[in-house]
Design an enzyme around this catalytic site. Structure first.
Site, short mmCIF file in Angstrom:
data_model
loop_
_atom_site.label_atom_id
_atom_site.label_comp_id
_atom_site.label_asym_id
_atom_site.label_seq_id
_atom_site.Cartn_x
_atom_site.Cartn_y
_atom_site.Cartn_z
N SER A 83 0.83 -1.21 0.00
CA SER A 83 0.00 0.00 0.00
C SER A 83 0.87 1.26 0.00
CB SER A 83 -0.97 0.00 1.19
OG SER A 83 -0.29 0.17 2.39
N ARG B 209 22.80 -14.32 3.07
CA ARG B 209 22.25 -12.96 2.97
C ARG B 209 23.08 -12.14 1.97
NH1 ARG B 209 18.75 -10.68 6.06
NH2 ARG B 209 18.91 -12.24 7.70
N MET C 253 10.52 -6.86 4.48
CA MET C 253 10.73 -7.47 5.78
C MET C 253 12.00 -8.30 5.85
SD MET C 253 8.53 -6.15 7.53
CE MET C 253 6.88 -5.53 7.73
N ARG C 254 13.08 -7.68 5.41
CA ARG C 254 14.38 -8.37 5.50
C ARG C 254 15.43 -7.38 5.98
NH1 ARG C 254 15.96 -13.00 3.49
NH2 ARG C 254 18.03 -12.22 2.99
N ILE C 255 16.43 -7.94 6.64
CA ILE C 255 17.54 -7.11 7.10
C ILE C 255 18.59 -7.10 5.99
CG2 ILE C 255 19.44 -7.04 8.78
CD1 ILE C 255 17.44 -8.08 10.84
N HIS D 50 8.62 2.96 8.95
CA HIS D 50 8.36 2.08 10.09
C HIS D 50 7.11 2.60 10.81
CE1 HIS D 50 9.28 -0.74 13.23
NE2 HIS D 50 9.11 0.21 14.11
N ASP E 104 15.73 -0.84 12.28
CA ASP E 104 14.89 0.36 12.33
C ASP E 104 15.62 1.53 12.99
OD1 ASP E 104 12.68 -0.89 11.06
OD2 ASP E 104 12.22 -1.91 12.93
C1 GAR Z 1 3.84 -0.80 6.74
O1 GAR Z 1 3.04 -0.55 7.87
C2 GAR Z 1 5.29 -0.49 7.04
O2 GAR Z 1 5.45 0.62 7.86
C3 GAR Z 1 5.74 -1.75 7.72
O3 GAR Z 1 5.14 -2.77 6.97
C4 GAR Z 1 3.90 -2.30 6.44
C5 GAR Z 1 3.89 -2.57 4.96
O4 GAR Z 1 2.65 -2.24 4.41
N1 GAR Z 1 7.17 -1.85 7.75
C6 GAR Z 1 7.85 -2.30 8.80
O5 GAR Z 1 7.32 -2.72 9.81
C7 GAR Z 1 9.37 -2.27 8.66
N2 GAR Z 1 10.00 -2.35 9.93
P1 GAR Z 1 2.46 -2.09 2.83
O6 GAR Z 1 3.08 -3.36 2.21
O7 GAR Z 1 0.97 -2.05 2.66
O8 GAR Z 1 3.15 -0.85 2.39
#
Ligand code: GAR
Length: 221
Positions: free
Chosen positions: A16, A68, A93-95, A112, A148
């Site tokens: 999104s 990695r 969602m990866r480091i 974040h 983060d």
């Molecule tokens: C979002 O809320 C973003 O801030 C979070 O994942 C979601 C992705 O939503 N990211 C983290 O938590 C990173 N630490 P999206 O795929 O709908 O943009």
């Protein structure tokens, strides 16, 4: 006319935030061009969004790499050959490895869903509700090698209500994410961001009125 910043967007899920970036580019409010979207997840809905908007997207599935570093090397190769100058992590969602940070020093943004440095990591909206904080929010920052962490570009604050659930709070925060991420990228495109140590300075912003927020509201004081 301002030169568009060439971005590569890294995603893992719904996308999104990617959608918000696309929408702002299409409406002319964001001077950026998405050169490539990379997903580590072949089932990410973000990939459908790319198809719909004819944006070049690739799956680089981390399960097919033995380290990695080798995974990141592949991503760097794709980003470089696509002409990406700014990497935008949007729910990725990866480091990232040190090698990645060396390839794009101070040129990796992350969003974040918390007011960093509070609540780094995962499931942070749930943690905020459980902790009982009265304000929550979201942060766009330059990523460094921590989880983060890194210089903060912009934050948005939302109230947390007594009857909030993880979902109601996450939705309130997400709405703000969709506003501040395009803004942070636009600051970059306009060349207004300067990083000094751990601080970000945005050239030519007006100063926010000095007004405190209270939740719950003050009744007498
Ligand atoms: C979002 O809320 C973003 O801030 C979070 O994942 C979601 C992705 O939503 N990211 C983290 O938590 C990173 N630490 P999206 O795929 O709908 O943009």
């Amino acid at each position: 006319m301002l030169k568009k910043v060439c971005i590569g967007v890294l995603v893992s899920g719904s996308g999104s935030n990617l959608q918000s970036i696309i929408d702002h580019i299409e409406s002319g409010t964001l001077d950026a061009e998405i050169k490539i979207v990379i997903s580590n997840n072949p089932d990410a809905f973000a990939l459908d969004r790319c198809k719909k908007h004819q944006i070049c997207a690739m799956v680089v599935d981390h399960r097919q790499f033995d380290s990695r570093e080798s995974y990141d090397r592949q991503m760097i190769a794709i980003l470089e050959s696509s002409g990406v100058e700014l990497v935008v992590m949007a729910g990725f969602m990866r480091i990232l490895s040190s090698e990645f940070f060396r390839a794009y020093p101070r040129r990796i943004m992350n969003i974040h869903p918390a007011l960093l440095p509070a609540f780094p990591g995962t499931h942070v909206q749930k943690k905020a509700v459980e902790y009982g904080v009265k304000f929550a929010g979201c942060t766009v920052h330059f990523a460094d090698e921590g989880v983060d962490t890194g210089p903060i570009i912009i934050q948005s604050v939302v109230p947390v209500y007594e009857d909030d659930t993880t979902d109601t709070l996450a939705a309130r925060i997400l709405k703000e994410e969709h506003r501040i991420y395009p803004q942070a990228i636009q600051y970059y495109a306009e060349g207004r961001i300067k990083i000094q140590g751990c601080k970000v300075f945005i050239h030519n912003t007006h100063r926010l009125a000095e007004k405190a927020l209270h939740n719950p509201p003050l009744t007498r004081f």
